[in-house]
Motif scaffolding. Sequence first.
Motif, short mmCIF file in Angstrom:
data_model
loop_
_atom_site.label_atom_id
_atom_site.label_comp_id
_atom_site.label_asym_id
_atom_site.label_seq_id
_atom_site.Cartn_x
_atom_site.Cartn_y
_atom_site.Cartn_z
N THR A 176 9.01 86.00 -2.41
CA THR A 176 9.60 85.66 -0.90
C THR A 176 10.29 84.22 -0.78
O THR A 176 10.90 83.92 0.33
N GLN A 177 10.32 83.47 -1.98
CA GLN A 177 10.79 82.18 -1.97
C GLN A 177 12.12 82.18 -1.86
O GLN A 177 12.96 82.97 -2.41
N VAL A 178 12.92 81.24 -1.21
CA VAL A 178 14.20 81.10 -1.18
C VAL A 178 14.75 79.96 -2.21
O VAL A 178 15.93 80.09 -2.63
N ALA A 179 13.81 79.09 -2.70
CA ALA A 179 14.08 78.14 -3.87
C ALA A 179 12.77 77.61 -4.17
O ALA A 179 11.68 77.52 -3.40
N GLY A 180 12.73 76.99 -5.60
CA GLY A 180 11.60 76.39 -5.97
C GLY A 180 11.76 75.45 -7.21
O GLY A 180 12.75 75.44 -7.72
N THR A 220 17.24 72.92 -3.32
CA THR A 220 18.11 73.25 -2.15
C THR A 220 18.56 74.61 -1.95
O THR A 220 18.43 75.60 -2.85
N ALA A 221 18.32 75.04 -0.56
CA ALA A 221 18.76 76.49 -0.38
C ALA A 221 19.70 76.31 0.82
O ALA A 221 19.21 76.46 1.80
N PRO A 222 20.84 76.90 0.86
CA PRO A 222 21.89 77.07 1.62
C PRO A 222 21.66 78.22 2.41
O PRO A 222 20.98 78.96 2.14
N GLY A 223 22.44 78.47 3.56
CA GLY A 223 22.35 79.38 4.46
C GLY A 223 20.99 80.00 5.11
O GLY A 223 20.79 81.16 5.13
N ILE A 224 20.45 78.75 5.34
CA ILE A 224 19.10 79.04 6.10
C ILE A 224 19.36 78.70 7.77
O ILE A 224 19.79 77.65 8.09
N ILE A 225 18.85 79.70 8.63
CA ILE A 225 19.04 79.60 9.87
C ILE A 225 17.92 79.36 10.46
O ILE A 225 16.87 80.18 10.44
N LEU A 226 17.49 78.17 11.19
CA LEU A 226 16.46 77.81 11.83
C LEU A 226 16.51 77.38 13.35
O LEU A 226 17.56 76.77 13.69
N PRO A 227 16.02 78.07 14.17
CA PRO A 227 15.92 77.70 15.79
C PRO A 227 15.52 76.24 15.82
O PRO A 227 14.58 75.50 15.02
N THR A 228 15.77 75.79 17.19
CA THR A 228 15.25 74.67 17.75
C THR A 228 14.07 74.93 18.52
O THR A 228 13.90 76.05 19.08
N PHE A 277 19.86 84.12 1.14
CA PHE A 277 19.65 84.47 -0.29
C PHE A 277 17.99 84.30 -0.55
O PHE A 277 17.19 83.27 0.25
N PHE A 278 17.70 85.04 -1.52
CA PHE A 278 16.01 84.85 -1.81
C PHE A 278 16.29 84.93 -3.53
O PHE A 278 16.85 85.69 -3.94
N ALA A 280 15.40 85.20 -7.06
CA ALA A 280 14.86 86.38 -8.08
C ALA A 280 13.67 85.83 -8.40
O ALA A 280 13.64 84.65 -9.04
N PRO A 281 12.45 86.58 -8.80
CA PRO A 281 12.28 88.15 -8.47
C PRO A 281 11.74 88.21 -6.97
O PRO A 281 10.99 87.63 -6.68
N ARG A 282 12.77 88.89 -6.29
CA ARG A 282 12.41 89.06 -4.73
C ARG A 282 11.46 90.38 -4.68
O ARG A 282 10.51 90.17 -3.78
N ASP A 283 11.75 91.23 -5.42
CA ASP A 283 10.79 92.43 -4.95
C ASP A 283 9.54 92.27 -5.81
O ASP A 283 9.13 91.72 -6.94
N HIS A 284 8.46 92.72 -5.05
CA HIS A 284 7.12 92.66 -5.69
C HIS A 284 6.78 94.00 -6.21
O HIS A 284 6.97 95.11 -5.98
N VAL A 285 6.23 93.67 -7.70
CA VAL A 285 5.96 94.68 -8.37
C VAL A 285 4.33 94.60 -8.79
O VAL A 285 3.97 93.52 -9.26
N ASP A 286 3.69 95.66 -8.43
CA ASP A 286 2.17 95.52 -8.38
C ASP A 286 1.86 95.54 -10.01
O ASP A 286 2.54 96.48 -10.75
N ASP A 287 0.89 94.95 -10.21
CA ASP A 287 0.02 95.15 -11.55
C ASP A 287 -0.18 96.60 -11.78
O ASP A 287 -0.94 97.39 -10.86
N PRO A 288 0.00 97.27 -12.95
CA PRO A 288 -0.67 98.75 -13.45
C PRO A 288 -2.12 98.57 -13.12
O PRO A 288 -2.73 97.81 -13.62
N LYS A 289 -2.58 99.32 -12.25
CA LYS A 289 -3.95 99.48 -11.93
C LYS A 289 -4.81 100.79 -12.80
O LYS A 289 -4.09 101.93 -13.03
#
Length: 332
Positions: A176-180, A220-228, A277-278, A280-289
């Motif tokens: 879920t991160q936009v950058a790191g 840096t992460a462009p395209g971020i909309i934050l309210p006041t 923009f998020f 990659a990897p945006r999707d969560h994939v569970d560990d095989p149980k």
Amino acid sequence: MYLSLTIAFLSIVSFPQFASSTWNTNEYMKRENSLIRPFHGSGSSLNNWELRGSAFASDTFIRLTPDARSMQGGLWNRHPCYSRNWEMEVHFKVFGSGKDLFGDGFAIWYVRDPSTCPGGAHCSVFGSNDYFVGLGVILDTYNNYNGVHNHEHPYISAMVNNGTLHYDHDRDGTHTQVAGCSAKFRGREHDTYVKIKYADDTVTVYTDVENRRAWSQCLTAPGIILPTGYYFGITAATGDLTDTHEIYSVRVYDLDSPDQDPAVNKERANVLPSASFFEAPRDHVDDPKPSMMSGFKKLFLILVGVIVVCGAIFIGGIFYVKQNEHSRKRLY
């Protein structure tokens, strides 16, 4: 005549001062959103800020968590920030007795609702709320992911949430991160700083962790909309692993132009936070149980293997005995 000369002299002397006082964004610090030493307050109240959980203040530092297990501490600003463009500088330190294992880290927030943590399962994101609304910049010191990251820890990530996203602690929030970016801010002997800049719908994070007295761009992460009108906060947490998390100053600057139309900021008051923009990897994939039968299957296969080996040895033994008897008969 003396009066006119005095006025002229004062005009000449004061002109450079007037000229140098022209507007400068870096000098317009929002004092209601900032916190500078020495710290003064009583109980949970501190210079327009509130302390939560394990956090406590001395004259020179605010300790969010001690180097002890299962601690959560928070520092929350009482005044919302109405600037559309702003900058936040945090002087901090993370240290502890752990040499190889330590954690968990801390987070800097710009959110709609100041956290009421600690207390409850919802306080799972470094001492603050999951499913928050706003921006979180997370300084994570421990790798919880059993898989392989393409980065090292400590790690700084930015997450934008409209209240529907879950911060997956087991994945260190990577889906879920936009950058790191990686930043070795823990255990430094010198001062360490982080700066978050939100301007022109772009979040940029800078660090000074190498004692260079200069900012280095981290993410840096462009395209971020934050309210006041959202609130600043800083929280930290420990679990089985521990660290001390301390804050020495918070400085917030207004980057809006002085002649900007107030209606522009008002338009931003009711929008929902969003990111175009998020990473990659945006999707969560569970560990095989493992299934309930997996242990039985393993035991069964081992048993079959033992039986096969024993059977082979038994048959081989019989064959060997018969071969010896046949050899004796030929000799006699």
